[in-house]
Design a protein around this motif. Structure first.
Motif, mmCIF file in Angstrom:
data_model
loop_
_atom_site.group_PDB
_atom_site.id
_atom_site.type_symbol
_atom_site.label_atom_id
_atom_site.label_comp_id
_atom_site.label_asym_id
_atom_site.label_seq_id
_atom_site.Cartn_x
_atom_site.Cartn_y
_atom_site.Cartn_z
ATOM 1 N N UNK A 66 0.813 -1.220 0.000
ATOM 2 C CA UNK A 66 0.000 0.000 0.000
ATOM 3 C C UNK A 66 0.842 1.263 0.000
ATOM 4 N N UNK A 67 1.908 1.291 0.786
ATOM 5 C CA UNK A 67 2.719 2.514 0.850
ATOM 6 C C UNK A 67 3.428 2.753 -0.486
ATOM 7 N N UNK A 68 3.864 1.687 -1.142
ATOM 8 C CA UNK A 68 4.506 1.835 -2.451
ATOM 9 C C UNK A 68 3.506 2.278 -3.511
ATOM 10 N N UNK A 69 2.283 1.754 -3.462
ATOM 11 C CA UNK A 69 1.273 2.157 -4.433
ATOM 12 C C UNK A 69 0.874 3.618 -4.244
ATOM 13 N N UNK A 70 0.691 4.058 -2.990
ATOM 14 C CA UNK A 70 0.348 5.457 -2.737
ATOM 15 C C UNK A 70 1.481 6.380 -3.194
#
Length: 113
Positions: A66-70
């Motif tokens: 999630x942090x990489x996608x955001x």
């Protein structure tokens, strides 16, 4: 930084982005809270364990996904730290300026004759 305008713009962006799910939103809100505690100064140093606890994410794999996608979608700039004793850095972006006021519909003036 206008707190309300920022969140309004954030949720406007989220509504248009169909790949995000509630986990992404929860993670962003945890990061936003850290940014708020730091008086909206960048960068913020984060601890994975603390962000996971606040956002209710239990899997490190889900957190990293999630942090990489955001990050890749432009919600913030994420600089991971590969040192377990150092926190990662996040530069949050201010979305308040992205809100554009809607023009008022022009109404004809009354004819007083």
């Amino acid at each position: 930084m206008n707190y309300v305008k920022h969140l309004t713009a954030f949720f406007g962006k989220v509504a248009q982005e169909h790949t995000l799910n509630p986990t992404h939103i929860s993670l962003y809100m945890a990061l936003f809270q850290f940014w708020n505690f730091n008086r909206f100064k960048n960068p913020i140093n984060i601890s994975r364990d603390e962000i996971m606890r606040i956002s209710k994410i239990h899997s490190p794999a889900t957190y990293h996904k999630c942090i990489k996608e955001l990050h890749s979608l432009g919600y913030f700039d994420y600089q991971p730290s590969y040192n377990p004793f150092e926190g990662s850095q996040v530069n949050m972006f201010d979305f308040a300026g992205e809100l554009k006021p809607k023009p008022r519909a022009k109404r004809p003036l009354p004819n007083w004759e």
